[in-house]
Design an enzyme around this catalytic site. Sequence first.
Site, PDB file in Angstrom:
ATOM      1  N   ASP A   1     -10.697   4.042   4.760  1.00 20.23           N
ATOM      2  CA  ASP A   1     -10.875   2.604   4.565  1.00 20.23           C
ATOM      3  C   ASP A   1     -12.342   2.199   4.799  1.00 20.23           C
ATOM      4  O   ASP A   1     -12.723   1.049   4.580  1.00 20.23           O
ATOM      5  CB  ASP A   1      -9.955   1.842   5.538  1.00 20.23           C
TER       6      ASP A   1
ATOM      7  N   GLN B   1      -4.280  -1.550   9.803  1.00 22.28           N
ATOM      8  CA  GLN B   1      -4.181  -2.848   9.130  1.00 22.28           C
ATOM      9  C   GLN B   1      -4.886  -3.918   9.959  1.00 22.28           C
ATOM     10  O   GLN B   1      -4.652  -4.055  11.145  1.00 22.28           O
ATOM     11  CB  GLN B   1      -2.710  -3.220   8.893  1.00 22.28           C
TER      12      GLN B   1
ATOM     13  N   LYS C   1       0.830  -1.210   0.000  1.00 25.37           N
ATOM     14  CA  LYS C   1       0.000   0.000   0.000  1.00 25.37           C
ATOM     15  C   LYS C   1       0.864   1.258   0.000  1.00 25.37           C
ATOM     16  O   LYS C   1       0.560   2.235  -0.689  1.00 25.37           O
ATOM     17  CB  LYS C   1      -0.949  -0.003   1.219  1.00 25.37           C
TER      18      LYS C   1
END
Length: 287
Positions: free
Chosen positions: A125, A102, A58
């Site tokens: 996200d 994450q 990423k």
Amino acid sequence: MPHVHTAELMDGTALARRVLAETADRAATLTRRTGVAPCLATVLVGEDPASVTYVRMKRARCAKVGITSRHVPLPATTTTAQLVETIEGLSRDPDVHGILLQHPAGPGIDERAAFEAIAPEKDVDGVTTHSFAAMSFGLPGFVSCTPGGIMRLLDAYDVDLAGKRAVVVGRSAILGRPVGMLLLARDATVTYCHSRTEDLSSVVREADVLVAAVGRPRLIRGQDIRPGAVVVDAGYNAGNVGDIDAEGALGRASLITPVPGGVGPMTIAVLLSQTVDAATAQLGLVP
């Protein structure tokens, strides 16, 4: 020789490339107009090898499209309170425009509490309850990245969802549930299936649009795919295998996402696109 039907593959890699090119253009324009590059903070607890790899990937993508990434590694011994404090600090930091925690955050962590510490305007996200509610009610906000990527793929292939029977197999907070809400917003009739669903095959057979997001290799058999159905395989299991028996499905579906190269590339593309949206709004410009 009779013609053998084969489904058209939905090329997530090619579409992601287009989204990332557009994202890079927008990031460059924003940086030129404000003197500030969009910044994504990645928070990683512990050193799970898969998570380390994902975060590295990423960050490399960020660099390619002109997004600054700030990596925040935390030890595996981090408590929920410490993680929440870290994320709250990033939420307050005006130099950070998007925050990615994450997943999975680790066995001892209350992941929901950690996600909720992300300020809604930085939730690129799409993992907070605020984002889920906004998405469900069609209000401004960030979508969960994988479901958002799936919708962009369906749009790119001109899949008309209105009135169609959509079946979602899986009900996770970041994939199954939100993708069902996005399909519902497009006037599809949505059925959720999961591990407790009785006679899964019979429900799957009714799907005009099938989204598999359960994380069990080849759970859905090719023979259960309705002829002409649009099939989205969001599962990713060991050995590059999805949740659907791809070989069997190829002969029946009209469109299908390959694994890998379907849904996966779109997830990161949406994450970075939403990071530029977040930066644009926070820097006081209209996206």
